[in-house]
Design a protein around this motif. Structure first.
Motif, PDB file in Angstrom:
ATOM      1  N   GLN A 578      53.733 -16.075  -6.899  1.00 29.16           N
ATOM      2  CA  GLN A 578      54.432 -14.850  -7.948  1.00 29.16           C
ATOM      3  C   GLN A 578      52.679 -13.054  -8.677  1.00 29.16           C
ATOM      4  O   GLN A 578      52.759 -13.017  -9.660  1.00 29.16           O
ATOM      5  CB  GLN A 578      54.616 -14.909  -9.398  1.00 29.16           C
ATOM      6  CG  GLN A 578      56.556 -15.346  -9.995  1.00 29.16           C
ATOM      7  CD  GLN A 578      56.979 -14.951 -10.953  1.00 29.16           C
ATOM      8  OE1 GLN A 578      55.732 -15.002 -12.349  1.00 29.16           O
ATOM      9  NE2 GLN A 578      57.647 -15.730 -11.716  1.00 29.16           N
ATOM     10  N   SER A 580      53.259 -10.615  -7.535  1.00 35.54           N
ATOM     11  CA  SER A 580      53.653  -9.221  -7.852  1.00 35.54           C
ATOM     12  C   SER A 580      52.747  -9.411  -9.154  1.00 35.54           C
ATOM     13  O   SER A 580      52.898  -7.547  -9.469  1.00 35.54           O
ATOM     14  CB  SER A 580      54.754  -8.726  -7.631  1.00 35.54           C
ATOM     15  OG  SER A 580      55.710  -9.743  -8.484  1.00 35.54           O
ATOM     16  N   TRP A 583      50.465  -5.797  -9.785  1.00 33.35           N
ATOM     17  CA  TRP A 583      50.889  -4.894  -9.956  1.00 33.35           C
ATOM     18  C   TRP A 583      51.607  -4.615 -11.266  1.00 33.35           C
ATOM     19  O   TRP A 583      51.870  -3.357 -11.935  1.00 33.35           O
ATOM     20  CB  TRP A 583      50.669  -4.639  -8.841  1.00 33.35           C
ATOM     21  CG  TRP A 583      51.800  -4.290  -7.864  1.00 33.35           C
ATOM     22  CD1 TRP A 583      53.138  -4.234  -8.417  1.00 33.35           C
ATOM     23  CD2 TRP A 583      52.296  -5.490  -6.559  1.00 33.35           C
ATOM     24  NE1 TRP A 583      54.382  -5.247  -7.141  1.00 33.35           N
ATOM     25  CE2 TRP A 583      53.441  -5.822  -6.219  1.00 33.35           C
ATOM     26  CE3 TRP A 583      50.683  -5.877  -6.109  1.00 33.35           C
ATOM     27  CZ2 TRP A 583      53.443  -6.676  -5.622  1.00 33.35           C
ATOM     28  CZ3 TRP A 583      51.356  -7.045  -5.361  1.00 33.35           C
ATOM     29  CH2 TRP A 583      52.895  -6.749  -4.431  1.00 33.35           C
TER      30      TRP A 583
END
Length: 781
Positions: A578, A580, A583
């Motif tokens: 993960q 991501s 951000w």
């Protein structure tokens, strides 16, 4: 009889003369004069010492109101508008005189007042045009005033607003007889010379020679619009008699012409005619916050707070560049602020609020555990001083947490050790048939239970003609599972840690298998933020706020890190992916207070810079600075959940330094501006030295924002060579940022580092317990 009355009449005449100050007695005249000066001081302000000394001269002791002799007038140089000399009475104040309608009692418009008519001696002089004292208007009764107040309340306004231009009632004589008496003969005097417009310019050009306080002409309220200045000639300022510091910059007016520079006065202005509306102290700053004004380059909000100004002389080429800069609306600021508020409200509503504080919160209770009896257990939870969800909830929402973004070596090693112990486990069946539990041999009582372990137990099955060496497993056996079935060539492995979860069983009335016929009392439970798994009861798992797996029988059958991280499941349950979160965490906050701090910063500093740079440029700096800061924090603080746009905000703070450097040549005293901005930044960085505040995100976010600002912020050039230098500067700093981001990515995913002394950059151990130790074993044991 006549002789008897004469002494009494003479005494009465002398007393009356003493009362009105016209007696020939010097003591009485002096007392009257002192009272008059006291009255003037109360009405207009304190008299200057030199005027007081002149008033005490013996040559003026015998001056009376009945005499036609007046003190010598003061002559001022002629004005260019009127071309005649002005006569100023020594006791008349050099201020803008009030209109007649400003005094109680007049409701019709009257002629403006003649300057220099409010002195004591002017009532009897040849210039006064009247030799009698002013009349006092009769006060209104209480009933009349009550009716007017009720009428004003019904109309929704105050009494001060009902009468246009009226002032408050005074308990002393009006400052000019002309305010009361000009009603009787409005056509006798030609007052066209004494207009109000002329008076303000006329009286503001010379100093008050009698009174110490400033005149009303000098206290006219300035326009509340942004005060701007430009490179003016010094002689022009001298001709206007206003040698005060210039304000910042210039702006384009609607007709594309330079706005005439204004000068800021330091006096506190109080308007008499315009009454201050209710709530003006709140509405005015709010209007200024959302005002659609062009943001001057190099100044901005921080420039206003630090009194930053332009130089008095700026080159026309530079000036034209500043004027031609675009003015942008802060759409990104409004969008990101709305998203922050919305997500914070939803997070607090769904996940609740953790215990508030700076230490750890302990909860002790009696809970039913594996042995079938109640035990006192303790649950330790980290407190949240931001007034928001717990760390486990923030990780589930998408906080920056390294074990969810990559395969952490220490956590992976501990999971393997847990599987090795589980491989040697068996099913502990109690003799009283109260239940069974998957445990190690040392955890199963030999007197109260039977430990079923293959191949020693006679219930061991065969695999490829040989007895299985690992097992048994409570409530799971290859011989009774239908889905997935253990048939050739898909027979279950001898290693029980590789067994799948059985979804459908074939149960008969009695299987004669002790580990199948018993009632299972414990299943896998994922506890904490580090993937720790225990086979325990549901009550204990709920108390520890873990994830209880009803469908599984072994810890090897569940992916605890997938449960802890939340969001989308991993592509490979063994490898977290993960990334991501780098951000996603920029849109989360640790609590309500954290969100309010971000909103305050964004609606002031970020909004101010977006007006200059635009939403696209500022969004690139904001997002990339936050990603770089989170990446550095994930490297040096891998086991701490972090949320919030701290790296982005410090990247925006770096933009202020870059803007200051780019406008260094047009600012007045740029070193002072740099020192003030540096002091503000050091103050913000000092908060990162407190526990539970990440300073790595602050530092790396600031550095990356510094590089990105040189590449994306608009700039002004001071010549052709300077323009080429700044174009080259854009390419260089953009490449430096890409190199910084690539280096951090390699250190995070390819060559993980562990820095021992780096903890001092985010927390200084003032005491032994001041800094929280983020040791992995302390949380896993």
């Amino acid at each position: 009889m006549t002789q008897t009355l004469n002494p009494s009449w003479s005494t009465l005449d002398r007393g009356t003369a003493d009362w009105f100050g016209v007696s020939k007695d010097s003591d009485s005249t002096q007392r009257w004069r002192k009272k008059s000066l006291q009255h003037c001081s109360h009405l207009y302000g304190g008299l200057k010492p030199q005027v007081m000394r002149e008033m005490e001269l013996h040559s003026q002791d015998n001056l009376s109101l009945a005499s036609t002799e007046t003190p010598p007038p003061l002559y001022l140089p002629p004005h260019h508008h009127y071309g005649m000399q002005r006569i100023v009475d020594p006791l008349a104040r050099g201020r803008a005189f009030r209109m007649v309608e400003e005094v109680d009692g007049f409701s019709v418009p009257q002629t403006p007042i003649t300057p220099g008519t409010a002195s004591l001696c002017s009532f009897s002089s040849s210039r006064s045009a009247l030799n009698r004292l002013p009349r006092r208007r009769k006060r209104e009764s209480v009933a009349v005033m009550s009716l007017k107040a009720a009428a004003a309340l019904m109309k929704g306004r105050t009494l001060g607003d009902s009468g246009t231009g009226r002032c408050r009632k005074r308990s002393f004589m009006p400052p000019s007889f002309y305010e009361d008496d000009t009603v009787d003969f409005p056509d006798d005097l030609d007052t066209s010379f004494f207009t109000r417009e002329g008076l303000q310019d006329e009286l503001s050009s010379y100093a008050d020679e009698v009174f110490e306080t400033p005149s009303e002409a000098a206290l006219q309220q300035l326009d509340e619009s942004e005060l701007t200045g430009s490179a003016l000639d010094k002689n022009e300022l001298q001709r206007s008699h206003l040698m005060l510091p210039l304000e910042r910059g210039w702006r384009k007016a609607k007709d594309v012409s330079l706005v005439h520079p204004k000068v800021r006065l330091r006096q506190e202005v109080v308007s008499v005619n315009n009454h201050q509306q209710r709530g003006q102290r709140i509405t005015v700053p709010v209007k200024k916050l959302f005002a659609r004004e062009k943001r001057p380059y190099g100044l901005g909000m921080v420039g206003r707070l630090t009194n930053r100004t332009y130089r008095k002389r700026i080159d026309s080429f530079v000036k034209r560049q500043i004027e031609d800069m675009d003015d942008h609306r802060p759409f990104f600021t409004y969008w990101i602020t709305f998203v922050h508020l919305l997500i914070t409200i939803l997070a607090v509503t769904i996940y609740g609020i953790a215990p508030v504080g700076f230490s750890q919160h302990e909860t002790v209770d009696s809970v039913l555990r594996n042995k079938g009896v109640y035990e006192n257990v303790k649950f330790v939870q980290q407190q949240n001083f931001w007034v928001g969800p717990s760390s486990e909830s923030l990780i589930h929402l998408g906080a920056k947490f390294s074990p969810c973004m990559r395969q952490d070596q220490e956590i992976h090693q501990l999971i393997q050790e847990k599987r090795d112990r589980e491989r040697e486990s068996g099913c502990c069946v109690r003799n009283d048939r109260s239940g069974c539990l998957q445990t190690l041999q040392e955890e199963c009582s030999s007197t109260l239970a039977v430990w079923v372990k293959w191949p020693q137990h006679p219930s061991a099955p065969y695999l490829n003609g040989t007895l299985r060496q690992h097992g048994a497993v409570c409530h799971q056996d290859p011989r009774i599972c239908l889905e997935p079935a253990s048939v050739s060539p898909h027979e279950w492995s001898d290693d029980i840690t590789k067994w799948p979860v059985c979804t459908r069983y074939h149960f008969g009335n009695h299987t004669n298998l002790p580990h199948i016929d018993c009632t299972i009392t414990g299943r896998p439970c994922c506890i904490g933020t580090k993937g720790r798994c225990e086979i325990t009861s549901r009550e204990y798992c709920v108390f520890m706020q873990g994830y209880f797996h009803e469908e599984a029988t072994l810890c090897s059958q569940v992916a605890c890190m997938d449960d802890v991280c939340g969001l989308l499941p991993f592509l490979n349950p063994e490898i977290p992916d993960q990334f991501s979160r780098l951000w996603l965490s920029l849109f989360l906050h640790a609590g309500i207070l954290h969100c309010l701090v971000s909103v305050l910063f964004q609606m002031t500093v970020l909004r101010d810079l977006e007006k200059l740079a635009g939403w696209l440029r500022i969004s690139i700096i904001y997002i990339l600075s936050g990603i770089t800061g989170n990446l550095a924090s994930a490297i040096f603080l891998p086991y701490r959940a972090e949320v919030g746009p701290a790296g982005s905000q410090f990247g925006i703070l770096a933009c202020l330094f870059v803007e200051l450097f780019q406008s260094w040549q047009i600012l007045e005293r740029p070193w002072r501006a740099f020192a003030k901005l540096l002091g503000i930044s050091v103050f913000f960085f000092s908060f990162g030295l407190l526990p539970w505040i990440d300073n790595f995100a602050h530092i790396c976010g600031f550095v990356s924002g510094f590089f990105l600002s040189f590449a994306f912020l608009p700039y002004i050039s001071f010549g052709r060579s300077d323009m080429y230098r700044k174009r080259l500067q854009i390419c260089v700093f953009l490449l430096v940022f890409i190199g910084l981001l690539a280096t951090l990515a390699v250190l995070f995913y390819v060559y993980p580092v562990k820095c021992e002394w780096c903890e001092y950059l985010t927390c200084i151990p003032i005491t032994d317990k001041f800094c929280e130790k983020y040791d992995l074993n302390a949380h896993l044991l």
